[in-house]
Design an enzyme around this catalytic site. Structure first.
Site, PDB file in Angstrom:
ATOM      1  N   TYR A 104      -0.424  -9.879   0.696  1.00  0.00           N
ATOM      2  CA  TYR A 104       0.632  -9.361   1.581  1.00  0.00           C
ATOM      3  C   TYR A 104       0.529 -10.011   2.952  1.00  0.00           C
ATOM      4  CZ  TYR A 104      -3.096  -6.189   3.221  1.00  0.00           C
ATOM      5  OH  TYR A 104      -4.265  -5.661   3.695  1.00  0.00           O
ATOM      6  N   TYR A 116       0.835  -1.196   0.000  1.00  0.00           N
ATOM      7  CA  TYR A 116       0.000   0.000   0.000  1.00  0.00           C
ATOM      8  C   TYR A 116       0.874   1.251   0.000  1.00  0.00           C
ATOM      9  CZ  TYR A 116      -4.155  -2.639   1.632  1.00  0.00           C
ATOM     10  OH  TYR A 116      -5.204  -3.501   1.763  1.00  0.00           O
ATOM     11  N   HIS A 121     -10.491  -2.670  -1.310  1.00  0.00           N
ATOM     12  CA  HIS A 121     -11.407  -2.063  -0.337  1.00  0.00           C
ATOM     13  C   HIS A 121     -12.381  -1.140  -1.068  1.00  0.00           C
ATOM     14  CE1 HIS A 121      -9.083  -3.123   3.350  1.00  0.00           C
ATOM     15  NE2 HIS A 121      -8.049  -3.083   2.530  1.00  0.00           N
ATOM     16  N   HIS A 168      -7.115  -8.214  -2.463  1.00  0.00           N
ATOM     17  CA  HIS A 168      -8.450  -7.649  -2.268  1.00  0.00           C
ATOM     18  C   HIS A 168      -8.454  -6.165  -2.601  1.00  0.00           C
ATOM     19  CE1 HIS A 168      -6.330  -7.019   1.568  1.00  0.00           C
ATOM     20  NE2 HIS A 168      -7.031  -5.912   1.657  1.00  0.00           N
ATOM     21  N   ARG A 212      -2.850 -11.888   3.687  1.00  0.00           N
ATOM     22  CA  ARG A 212      -4.154 -11.464   3.177  1.00  0.00           C
ATOM     23  C   ARG A 212      -4.275 -11.837   1.701  1.00  0.00           C
ATOM     24  NH1 ARG A 212      -7.699  -7.756   4.501  1.00  0.00           N
ATOM     25  NH2 ARG A 212      -8.984  -9.521   3.924  1.00  0.00           N
TER      26      ARG A 212
END
Lengths: 231, 196
Positions: free
Chosen positions: A141, A102, A156, A154, A151
């Site tokens: 990640y 991110y 959000h 995905h 995770r």
């Protein structure tokens, strides 16, 4: 029994406490108090087409060059519980880059940042409730919830819908991801069918030749299911 | 009715990484919604709210997102469901603040007016509050009420809250037009959250 009670009892929405470790000190111990839907709840923030630049729906643009990774088109329809379109409603989206990192100061995963990818997008649904983003497939990640926790890839999503009761923040996953079986956040939704509604479908018709893979993710905003209790 | 129609898309946690789109003040992304709801030409008393979010240990929650929704000074919502006429043009009634490293969120807004309640009644001036955070699989909903408000005694929502927990919804005066509040996610002082 309220919608929230019913969804928790039938496993269609997450319980309050869960093996997702961060819930332990943050989940309230009291049941939420059911109140009638007053004008406060039947209204809510409205952000329509004037709020968003059409370019904000293309996460591959706006930088000096092309981002790394697998280009995707993410499109779908936002509907209410009756299947009717939810037009002119804001969708905000955030995700990792292709390497699973991110653009966020708190992300310590030692995967590279991509100077050509921010990972923030906005769009507004059209008159039929349809939306469309162009992006890059995000990466998996690691996190520290449990040993060797990763995770699944995905995206959000944040949506408003027509009132405070339709507010939704959720995550969209990709079909066939082996990490889904191990992810406590995805599996926080106990009901299998409900969980599957968080998984986008690969869409051949949305896929553009020589350009990008298409994924379809339709969203149902639940706030209008129950008869309003205002009176 | 609840048993008809489509099942809703389930909620998932906002996680810790929402800032660069939802509250991007530290990132090269345009901010759409900020924490100052006032604009030139908005009628009403400007107020500041500075609150904290705490977890079950009393630790400050530094990665929460707080959203507020409220009527204008005349008690009108900027929304077509409010059919009594338009809210004051410049006031949208919606704001967002993340919590900082010390768990503090901040809003500058105007004091809302009383709004209609169920059955032709009146609700005391209040602000609807939505809280998102890592560790919350679904957002929480609560309200802020004003401590010096005579209408509180007849407010139909406050009346549903057990008397011993009503104080968790009350802003506390922290100076002239300045209020504080603690949102306690869990524990002895747990804030009253609503199922709407």
């Amino acid at each position: 029994m309220t919608d929230m009670d019913r969804d928790r009892a039938t496993g269609k929405n997450p319980p309050i406490l869960h093996p997702y470790g961060s819930t332990a000190k943050r989940a309230p111990s009291h049941r939420p108090l059911a109140i009638p839907r007053t004008l406060t709840e039947m209204t809510g923030p409205l952000y329509g087409h004037a709020s968003v630049d059409p370019g904000e729906a293309d996460l591959t643009q706006g930088h000096a060059g092309e981002p790394q990774g697998e280009r995707i088109i993410l499109a779908g329809r936002v509907v209410d519980a009756a299947g009717g379109p939810v037009p002119d409603t804001l969708i905000e989206l955030w995700q990792t880059n292709a390497a699973g990192r991110y653009l966020h100061a708190a992300d310590r995963h030692p995967a590279p940042l991509d100077p050509n990818f921010t990972g923030a997008g906005r769009a507004v649904t059209d008159g039929q409730g349809q939306y469309r983003f162009t992006s890059i497939k995000p990466g998996a990640y690691p996190w520290r919830n449990h040993p060797n926790a990763w995770r699944p890839a995905h995206i959000h999503l944040s949506l408003f819908g027509p009132s405070l009761t339709t507010r939704l923040v959720t995550q969209m996953y990709f079909p066939g991801d082996p990490l889904l079986a191990f992810d406590p956040i995805f599996n926080a939704v106990p009901d299998l069918a409900a969980r599957q509604r968080l998984v986008a479908g690969f869409d051949w018709n949305l896929t553009e030749p020589e350009w990008a893979l298409g994924y379809r993710f339709d969203v149902v905003l639940g706030g209008r299911r129950a008869t309003p209790m205002e009176d | 009715m609840a048993d008809e129609g489509l099942e809703p898309t389930p909620d998932q946690t906002v996680g810790p990484f929402f800032h660069y789109v939802l509250t991007p003040h530290a990132y090269p992304v345009r901010s759409l919604v900020g924490n100052d709801l006032t604009q030139a030409g908005v009628a009403g008393e400007t107020i500041r709210i500075e609150g904290r979010v705490l977890d079950g240990d009393g630790s400050l929650v530094s990665d929460a997102l707080v959203e507020i929704w409220q009527a204008d000074a005349a008690g009108h919502y900027a929304h077509p469901e409010d059919r009594r006429g338009t809210a004051s043009n410049a006031f949208r009634g919606f704001g967002r603040s993340d919590t900082d490293a010390t768990g503090v969120f901040r809003f500058t807004t105007i004091r809302p007016g009383p709004v209609p309640g169920p059955g032709g009644g009146t609700q005391a001036p209040h602000i609807a509050v939505t809280i998102f955070a890592r560790g919350l699989l679904r957002h929480l909903v609560t309200r802020f009420y004003f401590p010096d408000e005579p209408l509180n005694g007849a407010d139909p929502i406050l009346a549903l809250v057990p008397a011993e927990r009503r104080a968790t919804l009350m802003l506390r005066a922290a100076g002239k037009a300045h209020y504080g509040i603690d949102i306690c996610l869990q524990g002895d002082q747990e804030t009253v959250f609503f199922d709407v």
